[in-house]
Design an enzyme around this catalytic site. Sequence first.
Site, PDB file in Angstrom:
ATOM      1  N   ARG A 117       0.828  -1.215   0.000  1.00  0.00           N
ATOM      2  CA  ARG A 117       0.000   0.000   0.000  1.00  0.00           C
ATOM      3  C   ARG A 117       0.860   1.261   0.000  1.00  0.00           C
ATOM      4  NH1 ARG A 117      -3.233  -3.463   3.447  1.00  0.00           N
ATOM      5  NH2 ARG A 117      -5.282  -3.684   2.526  1.00  0.00           N
ATOM      6  N   SER A 143     -22.140 -14.725  11.343  1.00  0.00           N
ATOM      7  CA  SER A 143     -21.540 -13.546  10.718  1.00  0.00           C
ATOM      8  C   SER A 143     -21.706 -13.598   9.197  1.00  0.00           C
ATOM      9  CB  SER A 143     -20.052 -13.539  11.109  1.00  0.00           C
ATOM     10  OG  SER A 143     -19.386 -12.472  10.512  1.00  0.00           O
ATOM     11  N   SER A 176     -19.321  -1.809   2.205  1.00  0.00           N
ATOM     12  CA  SER A 176     -18.566  -0.674   1.668  1.00  0.00           C
ATOM     13  C   SER A 176     -17.897  -0.932   0.329  1.00  0.00           C
ATOM     14  CB  SER A 176     -17.510  -0.233   2.675  1.00  0.00           C
ATOM     15  OG  SER A 176     -16.516  -1.219   2.806  1.00  0.00           O
ATOM     16  N   HIS A 222     -21.531   2.724   7.208  1.00  0.00           N
ATOM     17  CA  HIS A 222     -21.603   3.409   5.907  1.00  0.00           C
ATOM     18  C   HIS A 222     -22.993   3.971   5.625  1.00  0.00           C
ATOM     19  CE1 HIS A 222     -17.531   2.492   4.690  1.00  0.00           C
ATOM     20  NE2 HIS A 222     -17.706   1.350   5.327  1.00  0.00           N
ATOM     21  N   THR A 226     -20.179   4.863  13.204  1.00  0.00           N
ATOM     22  CA  THR A 226     -18.929   5.631  13.299  1.00  0.00           C
ATOM     23  C   THR A 226     -19.234   7.128  13.291  1.00  0.00           C
ATOM     24  OG1 THR A 226     -16.749   5.980  12.308  1.00  0.00           O
ATOM     25  CG2 THR A 226     -18.567   5.755  10.786  1.00  0.00           C
ATOM     26  N   LYS A 277     -17.103   9.033   9.383  1.00  0.00           N
ATOM     27  CA  LYS A 277     -17.411   9.057   7.943  1.00  0.00           C
ATOM     28  C   LYS A 277     -18.401  10.189   7.675  1.00  0.00           C
ATOM     29  CE  LYS A 277     -16.177   4.173   7.650  1.00  0.00           C
ATOM     30  NZ  LYS A 277     -14.787   4.252   7.233  1.00  0.00           N
ATOM     31  N   THR A 291      -8.647   2.406  27.711  1.00  0.00           N
ATOM     32  CA  THR A 291      -8.063   3.313  26.714  1.00  0.00           C
ATOM     33  C   THR A 291      -8.546   4.737  26.966  1.00  0.00           C
ATOM     34  OG1 THR A 291      -7.694   3.610  24.344  1.00  0.00           O
ATOM     35  CG2 THR A 291      -9.891   2.927  24.987  1.00  0.00           C
ATOM     36  N   THR A 292      -7.706   5.688  26.613  1.00  0.00           N
ATOM     37  CA  THR A 292      -8.039   7.100  26.826  1.00  0.00           C
ATOM     38  C   THR A 292      -9.303   7.479  26.047  1.00  0.00           C
ATOM     39  OG1 THR A 292      -5.714   7.604  27.131  1.00  0.00           O
ATOM     40  CG2 THR A 292      -7.133   9.451  26.553  1.00  0.00           C
ATOM     41  N   THR A 299      -8.264  -6.589   0.035  1.00  0.00           N
ATOM     42  CA  THR A 299      -9.473  -5.853   0.427  1.00  0.00           C
ATOM     43  C   THR A 299     -10.690  -6.395  -0.322  1.00  0.00           C
ATOM     44  OG1 THR A 299      -8.058  -3.936   0.767  1.00  0.00           O
ATOM     45  CG2 THR A 299     -10.410  -3.523   0.733  1.00  0.00           C
TER      46      THR A 299
HETATM   47  N1  PMP Z   1     -17.311  -1.098   9.936  1.00  0.00           N
HETATM   48  C1  PMP Z   1     -17.206  -0.992   8.612  1.00  0.00           C
HETATM   49  C2  PMP Z   1     -18.198  -1.707   7.768  1.00  0.00           C
HETATM   50  C3  PMP Z   1     -16.181  -0.231   8.030  1.00  0.00           C
HETATM   51  O1  PMP Z   1     -16.075  -0.141   6.703  1.00  0.00           O
HETATM   52  C4  PMP Z   1     -15.266   0.436   8.870  1.00  0.00           C
HETATM   53  C5  PMP Z   1     -14.096   1.286   8.353  1.00  0.00           C
HETATM   54  N2  PMP Z   1     -14.008   1.564   7.084  1.00  0.00           N
HETATM   55  C6  PMP Z   1     -15.412   0.297  10.237  1.00  0.00           C
HETATM   56  C7  PMP Z   1     -16.438  -0.471  10.752  1.00  0.00           C
HETATM   57  C8  PMP Z   1     -14.470   0.985  11.173  1.00  0.00           C
HETATM   58  O2  PMP Z   1     -14.879   2.298  11.382  1.00  0.00           O
HETATM   59  P1  PMP Z   1     -13.814   3.439  11.769  1.00  0.00           P
HETATM   60  O3  PMP Z   1     -13.207   3.892  10.492  1.00  0.00           O
HETATM   61  O4  PMP Z   1     -14.606   4.469  12.487  1.00  0.00           O
HETATM   62  O5  PMP Z   1     -12.804   2.768  12.660  1.00  0.00           O
END
Ligand code: PMP
Length: 404
Positions: free
Chosen positions: A21, A136, A188, A216, A244, A247, A276-277, A362
Amino acid sequence: MTFDILFNEQLDKLKDDGNYRVFAQLERHTGKFPQASEHGQDEARDVTIWCSNDYLGMGHHPDVIAAMTRTAESCGTGAGGTRNISGNAIHHLALENELADLHGKESALLFTSGYVSNWAALSTLGARLPNAVILSDEGNHASMIEGIRHSKAQKVIWKHNDVEDLDRKLAALPANTTKIVAFESVYSMDGDICPMREIIEVAEKHGAMTYLDEVHAVGMYGPRGGGISEREGLADRITLIEGTLGKAYGVVGGYITGSEALCDFIRSFASGFIFTTALPPAVAAAAQTSIKHLKTSDVERKGQQAQVAQLRHKLDRAGIPHLMNKSHIIPVMIKDPVKTRMIADYLMEQYGIYVQPINYPTVPKGTERLRFTPGPCHTDADIDHLVNALSTLWKQCAVSHAVA
Ligand code: PMP
Protein backbone atom coordinates in the site's frame (compact mmCIF):
# COMPACT_ATOMS: atom_id res chain seq x y z
CA MET A 1 21.61 -7.13 15.56
CA THR A 2 18.98 -6.06 13.11
CA PHE A 3 15.61 -7.67 12.70
CA ASP A 4 14.83 -5.72 9.54
CA ILE A 5 15.53 -8.72 7.34
CA LEU A 6 12.49 -10.41 8.92
CA PHE A 7 10.31 -7.41 8.18
CA ASN A 8 11.64 -6.87 4.69
CA GLU A 9 11.07 -10.47 3.60
CA GLN A 10 7.36 -10.07 4.03
CA LEU A 11 7.26 -6.50 2.73
CA ASP A 12 9.08 -7.62 -0.42
CA LYS A 13 6.50 -10.34 -0.95
CA LEU A 14 3.72 -7.77 -0.70
CA LYS A 15 5.52 -5.60 -3.25
CA ASP A 16 6.08 -8.53 -5.62
CA ASP A 17 2.39 -9.40 -5.45
CA GLY A 18 1.38 -5.78 -6.19
CA ASN A 19 -0.36 -5.55 -2.79
CA TYR A 20 1.97 -3.06 -1.09
CA ARG A 21 0.00 0.00 0.00
CA VAL A 22 1.19 3.47 -0.93
CA PHE A 23 -0.62 6.38 0.71
CA ALA A 24 -1.38 9.69 -0.93
CA GLN A 25 0.15 12.55 1.08
CA LEU A 26 -2.74 14.90 1.43
CA GLU A 27 -3.24 18.33 2.86
CA ARG A 28 -6.89 19.20 3.08
CA HIS A 29 -7.89 22.86 3.17
CA THR A 30 -10.81 24.12 5.23
CA GLY A 31 -13.78 25.00 3.08
CA LYS A 32 -12.27 23.64 -0.15
CA PHE A 33 -13.19 19.94 0.22
CA PRO A 34 -13.04 17.79 -1.94
CA GLN A 35 -10.08 19.77 -3.33
CA ALA A 36 -6.75 19.16 -1.57
CA SER A 37 -2.99 19.38 -2.10
CA GLU A 38 -1.02 16.19 -2.66
CA HIS A 39 2.61 16.22 -1.53
CA GLY A 40 3.84 12.94 -3.01
CA GLN A 41 5.92 14.74 -5.68
CA ASP A 42 8.63 17.38 -5.38
CA GLU A 43 5.99 20.03 -5.68
CA ALA A 44 2.52 19.86 -4.17
CA ARG A 45 -0.22 19.42 -6.74
CA ASP A 46 -3.95 20.16 -6.58
CA VAL A 47 -6.19 17.12 -6.55
CA THR A 48 -9.89 16.37 -6.24
CA ILE A 49 -10.56 13.61 -3.72
CA TRP A 50 -12.98 11.02 -5.07
CA CYS A 51 -12.67 8.30 -2.45
CA SER A 52 -13.27 10.09 0.83
CA ASN A 53 -15.48 8.67 3.55
CA ASP A 54 -16.16 12.23 4.70
CA TYR A 55 -19.21 11.46 2.59
CA LEU A 56 -21.11 14.70 3.16
CA GLY A 57 -18.21 17.09 3.69
CA MET A 58 -19.20 17.56 7.35
CA GLY A 59 -15.53 17.60 8.34
CA HIS A 60 -15.48 21.08 6.79
CA HIS A 61 -18.81 22.35 8.08
CA PRO A 62 -18.28 25.71 9.84
CA ASP A 63 -20.50 24.72 12.82
CA VAL A 64 -18.58 21.48 13.34
CA ILE A 65 -15.22 23.23 13.13
CA ALA A 66 -16.46 25.94 15.50
CA ALA A 67 -17.65 23.36 18.06
CA MET A 68 -14.30 21.60 17.98
CA THR A 69 -12.29 24.83 18.24
CA ARG A 70 -14.49 26.31 20.96
CA THR A 71 -14.34 23.16 23.07
CA ALA A 72 -10.58 22.72 22.66
CA GLU A 73 -10.13 26.32 23.73
CA SER A 74 -12.38 25.97 26.74
CA CYS A 75 -11.54 22.39 27.85
CA GLY A 76 -8.08 21.64 26.47
CA THR A 77 -7.06 19.01 23.95
CA GLY A 78 -7.14 15.54 25.47
CA ALA A 79 -9.68 13.88 27.77
CA GLY A 80 -6.93 13.25 30.31
CA GLY A 81 -7.73 9.63 31.03
CA THR A 82 -9.94 6.65 30.44
CA ARG A 83 -13.65 7.18 31.00
CA ASN A 84 -13.19 5.46 34.38
CA ILE A 85 -10.17 7.42 35.55
CA SER A 86 -10.78 11.16 35.16
CA GLY A 87 -11.53 11.13 31.41
CA ASN A 88 -15.34 11.17 31.56
CA ALA A 89 -16.44 14.57 30.21
CA ILE A 90 -19.94 16.03 30.01
CA HIS A 91 -19.36 16.17 26.24
CA HIS A 92 -19.16 12.37 26.07
CA LEU A 93 -22.42 12.02 27.96
CA ALA A 94 -24.17 14.62 25.79
CA LEU A 95 -22.97 12.83 22.66
CA GLU A 96 -24.14 9.45 23.96
CA ASN A 97 -27.59 10.91 24.63
CA GLU A 98 -27.62 12.36 21.11
CA LEU A 99 -26.75 8.95 19.64
CA ALA A 100 -29.32 7.07 21.70
CA ASP A 101 -31.94 9.54 20.47
CA LEU A 102 -30.73 9.20 16.86
CA HIS A 103 -31.41 5.47 16.89
CA GLY A 104 -34.40 5.54 19.25
CA LYS A 105 -32.54 3.46 21.83
CA GLU A 106 -32.28 3.74 25.61
CA SER A 107 -28.54 4.14 25.69
CA ALA A 108 -25.31 4.56 23.73
CA LEU A 109 -21.61 4.04 24.38
CA LEU A 110 -18.66 5.77 22.73
CA PHE A 111 -15.40 4.22 21.53
CA THR A 112 -12.29 5.71 19.99
CA SER A 113 -13.20 4.38 16.54
CA GLY A 114 -15.79 2.31 14.72
CA TYR A 115 -13.21 -0.44 14.46
CA VAL A 116 -12.76 -0.53 18.23
CA SER A 117 -16.51 -0.45 18.85
CA ASN A 118 -17.07 -3.56 16.70
CA TRP A 119 -14.04 -5.33 18.07
CA ALA A 120 -14.84 -4.56 21.71
CA ALA A 121 -18.59 -5.18 21.58
CA LEU A 122 -18.44 -8.45 19.65
CA SER A 123 -15.53 -9.84 21.64
CA THR A 124 -17.38 -9.08 24.88
CA LEU A 125 -20.74 -10.46 23.77
CA GLY A 126 -19.18 -13.60 22.30
CA ALA A 127 -16.96 -14.24 25.31
CA ARG A 128 -19.47 -13.52 28.08
CA LEU A 129 -22.91 -14.63 26.91
CA PRO A 130 -23.70 -18.25 27.74
CA ASN A 131 -22.99 -20.68 24.86
CA ALA A 132 -22.69 -17.79 22.43
CA VAL A 133 -22.72 -18.49 18.70
CA ILE A 134 -22.08 -15.56 16.36
CA LEU A 135 -23.58 -15.87 12.90
CA SER A 136 -21.54 -13.55 10.72
CA ASP A 137 -22.33 -12.44 7.16
CA GLU A 138 -19.40 -13.49 4.98
CA GLY A 139 -18.97 -9.88 3.79
CA ASN A 140 -18.53 -8.43 7.29
CA HIS A 141 -15.79 -5.90 7.98
CA ALA A 142 -12.42 -6.86 9.49
CA SER A 143 -13.31 -5.19 12.80
CA MET A 144 -16.25 -7.56 13.27
CA ILE A 145 -14.24 -10.59 12.17
CA GLU A 146 -11.45 -9.76 14.62
CA GLY A 147 -13.90 -9.14 17.46
CA ILE A 148 -15.59 -12.49 16.87
CA ARG A 149 -12.24 -14.26 16.65
CA HIS A 150 -11.04 -12.68 19.87
CA SER A 151 -14.25 -13.70 21.70
CA LYS A 152 -13.44 -17.39 21.04
CA ALA A 153 -17.19 -17.96 20.64
CA GLN A 154 -18.40 -20.43 18.03
CA LYS A 155 -18.61 -18.65 14.69
CA VAL A 156 -20.94 -19.57 11.83
CA ILE A 157 -20.49 -17.75 8.53
CA TRP A 158 -23.60 -17.31 6.39
CA LYS A 159 -23.61 -16.50 2.69
CA HIS A 160 -23.59 -12.80 1.95
CA ASN A 161 -27.10 -11.32 2.28
CA ASP A 162 -28.58 -14.83 1.91
CA VAL A 163 -31.52 -15.02 4.33
CA GLU A 164 -32.32 -18.65 3.52
CA ASP A 165 -28.78 -19.69 4.37
CA LEU A 166 -29.02 -17.75 7.63
CA ASP A 167 -32.35 -19.41 8.42
CA ARG A 168 -30.88 -22.89 7.81
CA LYS A 169 -27.83 -22.18 9.92
CA LEU A 170 -29.86 -20.76 12.82
CA ALA A 171 -32.20 -23.75 12.71
CA ALA A 172 -29.25 -26.14 13.01
CA LEU A 173 -28.08 -24.66 16.34
CA PRO A 174 -29.03 -26.23 19.69
CA ALA A 175 -31.74 -24.47 21.69
CA ASN A 176 -29.44 -23.68 24.60
CA THR A 177 -27.17 -21.37 22.54
CA THR A 178 -27.24 -17.56 22.64
CA LYS A 179 -27.40 -16.66 18.96
CA ILE A 180 -26.09 -13.34 17.66
CA VAL A 181 -26.63 -12.41 14.00
CA ALA A 182 -23.97 -9.91 12.91
CA PHE A 183 -24.33 -7.99 9.65
CA GLU A 184 -23.97 -4.58 7.97
CA SER A 185 -26.54 -2.33 6.33
CA VAL A 186 -24.40 -0.90 3.50
CA TYR A 187 -21.41 -3.00 2.48
CA SER A 188 -18.57 -0.67 1.67
CA MET A 189 -16.85 -2.38 -1.25
CA ASP A 190 -19.86 -3.35 -3.41
CA GLY A 191 -22.18 -0.71 -1.94
CA ASP A 192 -25.01 -3.26 -1.67
CA ILE A 193 -27.66 -2.99 1.05
CA CYS A 194 -28.76 -5.93 3.19
CA PRO A 195 -32.33 -7.31 3.20
CA MET A 196 -32.77 -5.97 6.72
CA ARG A 197 -36.43 -6.81 7.33
CA GLU A 198 -35.98 -10.42 6.23
CA ILE A 199 -32.83 -10.84 8.34
CA ILE A 200 -34.63 -9.47 11.41
CA GLU A 201 -37.63 -11.74 10.81
CA VAL A 202 -35.44 -14.83 10.59
CA ALA A 203 -33.45 -13.79 13.67
CA GLU A 204 -36.66 -13.18 15.64
CA LYS A 205 -38.05 -16.55 14.54
CA HIS A 206 -35.02 -18.26 16.09
CA GLY A 207 -34.79 -16.02 19.16
CA ALA A 208 -31.47 -14.53 18.00
CA MET A 209 -30.02 -11.13 18.88
CA THR A 210 -29.25 -8.79 15.98
CA TYR A 211 -25.96 -6.85 15.72
CA LEU A 212 -26.02 -4.27 12.92
CA ASP A 213 -23.07 -2.22 11.59
CA GLU A 214 -24.45 1.02 10.09
CA VAL A 215 -21.03 2.61 9.60
CA HIS A 216 -21.60 3.41 5.91
CA ALA A 217 -25.19 4.56 6.42
CA VAL A 218 -25.42 6.80 9.48
CA GLY A 219 -25.88 10.45 8.58
CA MET A 220 -26.86 9.56 5.01
CA TYR A 221 -30.01 7.47 5.14
CA GLY A 222 -33.23 7.91 7.09
CA PRO A 223 -35.06 11.21 7.69
CA ARG A 224 -32.71 12.13 10.56
CA GLY A 225 -29.63 10.27 9.37
CA GLY A 226 -30.32 7.24 11.58
CA GLY A 227 -29.23 4.90 8.79
CA ILE A 228 -31.04 2.22 6.81
CA SER A 229 -32.66 0.91 10.01
CA GLU A 230 -34.30 4.30 10.51
CA ARG A 231 -35.29 4.60 6.85
CA GLU A 232 -36.97 1.20 6.97
CA GLY A 233 -38.57 1.80 10.39
CA LEU A 234 -36.70 -1.19 11.84
CA ALA A 235 -34.36 0.30 14.45
CA ASP A 236 -36.51 -0.81 17.39
CA ARG A 237 -36.27 -4.44 16.26
CA ILE A 238 -32.46 -4.48 16.25
CA THR A 239 -30.68 -5.37 19.48
CA LEU A 240 -27.50 -3.37 18.87
CA ILE A 241 -26.72 -0.72 16.25
CA GLU A 242 -23.08 0.20 15.76
CA GLY A 243 -21.81 3.26 13.90
CA THR A 244 -18.93 5.63 13.30
CA LEU A 245 -18.39 9.35 13.78
CA GLY A 246 -15.56 9.32 11.24
CA LYS A 247 -17.41 9.06 7.94
CA ALA A 248 -20.62 11.00 7.24
CA TYR A 249 -20.22 12.91 10.52
CA GLY A 250 -16.74 14.01 9.49
CA VAL A 251 -14.94 13.61 12.83
CA VAL A 252 -13.64 10.40 14.48
CA GLY A 253 -14.90 7.81 16.95
CA GLY A 254 -17.31 4.90 17.09
CA TYR A 255 -20.33 3.86 19.13
CA ILE A 256 -22.92 1.28 19.92
CA THR A 257 -26.55 1.88 20.86
CA GLY A 258 -29.06 -0.46 22.48
CA SER A 259 -30.86 -1.07 25.74
CA GLU A 260 -29.53 0.41 28.95
CA ALA A 261 -28.57 -3.05 30.21
CA LEU A 262 -26.73 -3.92 26.99
CA CYS A 263 -24.66 -0.71 26.99
CA ASP A 264 -23.95 -1.04 30.71
CA PHE A 265 -22.79 -4.62 30.09
CA ILE A 266 -20.34 -3.56 27.36
CA ARG A 267 -19.24 -0.55 29.44
CA SER A 268 -18.52 -2.83 32.38
CA PHE A 269 -16.74 -5.69 30.61
CA ALA A 270 -15.23 -4.54 27.29
CA SER A 271 -11.48 -4.03 27.59
CA GLY A 272 -11.51 -1.95 24.39
CA PHE A 273 -13.74 0.52 26.19
CA ILE A 274 -12.29 0.38 29.70
CA PHE A 275 -8.54 0.51 29.21
CA THR A 276 -8.06 3.31 26.71
CA THR A 277 -8.04 7.10 26.83
CA ALA A 278 -11.43 8.63 26.07
CA LEU A 279 -12.04 10.69 22.93
CA PRO A 280 -11.06 14.35 23.30
CA PRO A 281 -14.05 16.43 24.50
CA ALA A 282 -13.56 18.68 21.45
CA VAL A 283 -14.07 15.67 19.18
CA ALA A 284 -17.21 14.69 21.06
CA ALA A 285 -18.58 18.24 20.81
CA ALA A 286 -17.83 18.41 17.08
CA ALA A 287 -19.46 15.02 16.45
CA GLN A 288 -22.55 16.01 18.40
CA THR A 289 -22.85 19.21 16.37
CA SER A 290 -22.55 17.23 13.15
CA ILE A 291 -25.20 14.70 14.23
CA LYS A 292 -27.57 17.43 15.39
CA HIS A 293 -27.13 19.23 12.08
CA LEU A 294 -27.85 16.15 10.00
CA LYS A 295 -30.89 15.30 12.09
CA THR A 296 -32.67 18.34 10.71
CA SER A 297 -30.84 19.26 7.50
CA ASP A 298 -31.53 17.28 4.35
CA VAL A 299 -29.45 19.55 2.12
CA GLU A 300 -26.29 17.42 2.35
CA ARG A 301 -28.14 14.11 1.84
CA LYS A 302 -30.08 15.46 -1.15
CA GLY A 303 -26.91 16.97 -2.62
CA GLN A 304 -25.11 13.67 -2.30
CA GLN A 305 -27.94 11.70 -3.86
CA ALA A 306 -28.06 14.09 -6.81
CA GLN A 307 -24.32 13.80 -7.47
CA VAL A 308 -24.39 10.01 -7.11
CA ALA A 309 -27.22 9.80 -9.67
CA GLN A 310 -25.41 12.16 -12.00
CA LEU A 311 -22.13 10.24 -11.90
CA ARG A 312 -23.90 6.91 -12.49
CA HIS A 313 -25.78 8.38 -15.45
CA LYS A 314 -22.64 9.86 -17.01
CA LEU A 315 -20.65 6.64 -16.50
CA ASP A 316 -23.46 4.73 -18.24
CA ARG A 317 -23.46 7.16 -21.13
CA ALA A 318 -19.68 6.79 -21.47
CA GLY A 319 -19.93 2.98 -21.34
CA ILE A 320 -17.84 2.70 -18.16
CA PRO A 321 -18.96 -0.38 -16.22
CA HIS A 322 -19.89 0.10 -12.57
CA LEU A 323 -21.64 -2.10 -10.05
CA MET A 324 -25.33 -1.29 -9.75
CA ASN A 325 -26.48 -0.84 -6.18
CA LYS A 326 -28.84 1.44 -4.27
CA SER A 327 -26.22 3.24 -2.19
CA HIS A 328 -23.85 6.17 -2.56
CA ILE A 329 -20.84 3.92 -3.35
CA ILE A 330 -19.92 3.56 -7.03
CA PRO A 331 -17.43 0.75 -7.70
CA VAL A 332 -15.93 0.97 -11.20
CA MET A 333 -14.72 -2.51 -12.04
CA ILE A 334 -11.27 -2.92 -13.62
CA LYS A 335 -10.76 -6.58 -12.59
CA ASP A 336 -7.00 -6.49 -12.91
CA PRO A 337 -4.66 -5.35 -10.11
CA VAL A 338 -1.99 -3.86 -12.36
CA LYS A 339 -4.45 -1.92 -14.52
CA THR A 340 -6.31 -0.72 -11.43
CA ARG A 341 -3.17 0.77 -9.97
CA MET A 342 -2.08 2.11 -13.37
CA ILE A 343 -5.38 3.90 -13.98
CA ALA A 344 -5.37 5.33 -10.45
CA ASP A 345 -1.80 6.60 -11.02
CA TYR A 346 -2.71 8.17 -14.37
CA LEU A 347 -5.81 9.78 -12.87
CA MET A 348 -3.66 11.40 -10.22
CA GLU A 349 -0.71 12.38 -12.42
CA GLN A 350 -2.51 13.50 -15.56
CA TYR A 351 -5.87 14.69 -14.30
CA GLY A 352 -5.45 15.65 -10.62
CA ILE A 353 -8.05 13.04 -9.64
CA TYR A 354 -7.35 11.06 -6.52
CA VAL A 355 -8.98 7.65 -6.10
CA GLN A 356 -7.30 4.86 -4.17
CA PRO A 357 -7.03 1.56 -6.10
CA ILE A 358 -8.83 -1.28 -4.31
CA ASN A 359 -7.00 -4.55 -4.79
CA TYR A 360 -6.75 -7.95 -3.10
CA PRO A 361 -6.95 -8.68 -0.14
CA THR A 362 -9.47 -5.85 0.43
CA VAL A 363 -11.57 -7.38 -2.39
CA PRO A 364 -11.37 -10.87 -3.98
CA LYS A 365 -8.86 -11.38 -6.80
CA GLY A 366 -10.38 -10.58 -10.20
CA THR A 367 -12.71 -7.90 -8.74
CA GLU A 368 -10.15 -5.10 -8.45
CA ARG A 369 -11.81 -1.72 -8.73
CA LEU A 370 -11.86 2.01 -8.25
CA ARG A 371 -14.41 2.99 -5.63
CA PHE A 372 -15.91 6.44 -6.09
CA THR A 373 -17.89 8.21 -3.39
CA PRO A 374 -19.50 11.34 -4.85
CA GLY A 375 -20.69 13.88 -2.32
CA PRO A 376 -22.57 17.16 -2.21
CA CYS A 377 -19.30 19.09 -2.54
CA HIS A 378 -18.38 17.57 -5.93
CA THR A 379 -19.46 19.96 -8.67
CA ASP A 380 -20.99 18.99 -12.02
CA ALA A 381 -17.68 20.07 -13.58
CA ASP A 382 -15.78 17.68 -11.25
CA ILE A 383 -18.02 14.85 -12.45
CA ASP A 384 -17.52 15.72 -16.14
CA HIS A 385 -13.76 15.92 -15.64
CA LEU A 386 -13.74 12.49 -13.97
CA VAL A 387 -15.86 10.79 -16.62
CA ASN A 388 -13.83 12.31 -19.48
CA ALA A 389 -10.61 11.16 -17.84
CA LEU A 390 -11.94 7.65 -17.29
CA SER A 391 -13.18 7.42 -20.89
CA THR A 392 -9.75 8.30 -22.23
CA LEU A 393 -7.92 5.93 -19.89
CA TRP A 394 -10.40 3.16 -20.60
CA LYS A 395 -9.32 3.13 -24.22
CA GLN A 396 -5.61 3.64 -23.47
CA CYS A 397 -5.51 0.81 -20.96
CA ALA A 398 -7.89 -1.48 -22.90
CA VAL A 399 -10.13 -2.27 -19.95
CA SER A 400 -13.00 -4.69 -20.47
CA HIS A 401 -16.50 -3.21 -20.59
CA ALA A 402 -18.19 -6.13 -18.83
CA VAL A 403 -19.35 -5.45 -15.27
CA ALA A 404 -19.74 -8.89 -13.70
N1 PMP B 1 -17.31 -1.10 9.94
C1 PMP B 1 -17.21 -0.99 8.61
C2 PMP B 1 -18.20 -1.71 7.77
C3 PMP B 1 -16.18 -0.23 8.03
O1 PMP B 1 -16.08 -0.14 6.70
C4 PMP B 1 -15.27 0.44 8.87
C5 PMP B 1 -14.10 1.29 8.35
N2 PMP B 1 -14.01 1.56 7.08
C6 PMP B 1 -15.41 0.30 10.24
C7 PMP B 1 -16.44 -0.47 10.75
C8 PMP B 1 -14.47 0.99 11.17
O2 PMP B 1 -14.88 2.30 11.38
P1 PMP B 1 -13.81 3.44 11.77
O3 PMP B 1 -13.21 3.89 10.49
O4 PMP B 1 -14.61 4.47 12.49
O5 PMP B 1 -12.80 2.77 12.66
